[in-house]
Design an enzyme around this catalytic site. Structure first.
Site, short mmCIF file in Angstrom:
data_model
loop_
_atom_site.label_atom_id
_atom_site.label_comp_id
_atom_site.label_asym_id
_atom_site.label_seq_id
_atom_site.Cartn_x
_atom_site.Cartn_y
_atom_site.Cartn_z
N GLY A 1 0.84 -1.21 0.00
CA GLY A 1 0.00 0.00 0.00
C GLY A 1 0.87 1.25 0.00
O GLY A 1 0.61 2.20 -0.75
N ASN B 1 -3.14 -11.21 -1.55
CA ASN B 1 -2.82 -12.59 -1.90
C ASN B 1 -4.06 -13.46 -1.86
O ASN B 1 -5.02 -13.14 -1.15
CB ASN B 1 -1.79 -13.16 -0.92
N ARG C 1 8.67 -4.45 4.75
CA ARG C 1 8.41 -3.38 5.70
C ARG C 1 9.59 -3.24 6.65
O ARG C 1 10.02 -4.20 7.27
CB ARG C 1 7.15 -3.78 6.49
N LYS D 1 -0.88 -16.68 -10.06
CA LYS D 1 -0.17 -16.29 -8.82
C LYS D 1 -0.57 -17.22 -7.68
O LYS D 1 0.27 -17.66 -6.90
CB LYS D 1 -0.51 -14.82 -8.52
N ASN E 1 13.37 -19.60 -1.00
CA ASN E 1 12.70 -20.12 -2.19
C ASN E 1 13.68 -20.98 -3.01
O ASN E 1 13.30 -22.03 -3.55
CB ASN E 1 12.19 -18.96 -3.06
N SER F 1 6.61 -14.84 1.60
CA SER F 1 5.83 -13.99 2.52
C SER F 1 5.23 -14.83 3.66
O SER F 1 5.13 -14.37 4.80
CB SER F 1 4.72 -13.26 1.76
N GLU G 1 -1.47 -16.55 5.53
CA GLU G 1 -2.61 -16.44 4.61
C GLU G 1 -2.97 -17.82 4.03
O GLU G 1 -3.58 -17.91 2.97
CB GLU G 1 -2.27 -15.45 3.50
#
Ligand code: KPL
Length: 285
Positions: A2, A89, A117, A168, A186, A239, A251
């Site tokens: 954002g 996501n 962040r 995605k 990853n 993430s 998530e």
């Protein structure tokens, strides 16, 4: 994310306001973006749900599980004319919002921009990526999109946004839970043989669901897509892994959970996805 879009839209002359949680006392806050050794700081106006200022255009870039509560808190400030861009996501949230607030005009987006962040409203922009925005079936972008195209590098209108969102989702379904379960970068998913085998197994399952959901091209290309993202983000911690390492909720319900929901609708058993989701949840995430 954002903050990244707020800073870029503000730099190109758009009037940007941050919507903060109820109780925030400040009336302005600095948004700081660090990139390539430079620092951009913008002082932006703040509104909270207690304000009575209508919202004409709203970008939602929260965690997936915060979206409904965030919209509920400002629903009284949104009207039939409000435009909402959902950049989160996972999938399924736009449909949920449309069920709860049928008058909302919702657009979806997905991005490969890289940022993390450093502190509240202070981010490091780590890599330029591509942002796709669309509303399924809407071939021509609405007038407001011109501001986005001008302000944000590589921002494209996508008339088949569901395909981009699904691609995605499918990639996240493989990389995010595996890196979280094994607490690895990853890149380790291709470097460690036993993990590469798990990527293949998971890819097969996700491809089957992807095909049943009507995204045959993604189903076919999935192994190459996943390999490409693993190579391009080899040093990244996903993430989801970062969420776990920072004690945040993951998530997983909106990524693997949504994939399993679609599998169920098509009568497909997905034991590897199911087991992985259980493993992430059992670890308290
Ligand atoms: O989107 C990502 C994430 O971490 O959520 C990938 C593409 C896996 C990059 O880390």
């Amino acid at each position: 994310m954002g903050c990244l879009y707020a800073e870029q839209l503000h730099s190109s002359g758009c009037d940007i306001t941050l919507v903060m949680r109820a109780g925030t006392l400040q009336t302005t806050l600095p948004v700081i973006v660090e990139r390539n050794g430079t620092r951009s700081e913008k002082q932006l106006r703040i509104v909270t749900p207690e304000n009575h200022e209508p919202i004409s255009r709203l970008l939602i870039a929260t965690k997936a599980y915060d979206v409904r509560e965030a919209v509920a808190s400002i629903a009284h400030l949104l009207s039939d004319d409000s435009v909402i861009v959902l950049l989160v996501n996972g999938m399924g949230l736009a449909e949920q919002l449309a069920t709860d607030w049928p008058h909302l005009n919702i657009f979806c987006g997905t991005t490969t921009e890289g940022a993390y962040r450093l502190a509240p409203q202070h981010i490091q922009h780590t890599g330029r990526g591509e942002t796709r925005i669309g509303k399924q079936g809407l071939t021509q972008p609405p007038a407001w999109f011109a501001h986005w195209a001008q302000a944000i590098d590589a921002c494209l209108w996508d008339s088949d946004i569901d395909t981009a969102l699904w691609a995605k989702l499918a990639i996240n379904c493989i990389i995010n839970p595996l890196t979280t379960a094994h607490r690895c970068t990853n890149g380790a998913l291709s470097q460690r043989q036993e993990l590469a085998a798990q990527v293949t197994t998971l890819c097969n399952e996700v491809s089957q669901i992807t095909r049943a959901a009507g995204f045959a091209d993604i189903a076919t290309a999935l192994p190459q897509l996943v390999t490409g993202v693993i190579a391009a983000t080899a040093n990244n911690r996903s993430s989801m892994l970062q969420d776990v390492e920072n004690g945040r909720r993951t998530e997983i319900d909106y990524i693997t959970g949504f994939m399993l929901h679609v599998a169920n609708q098509h009568g497909i058993d997905a034991p590897h996805n199911r087991a992985l989701m259980q493993r992430i949840k059992d670890s308290g995430s």
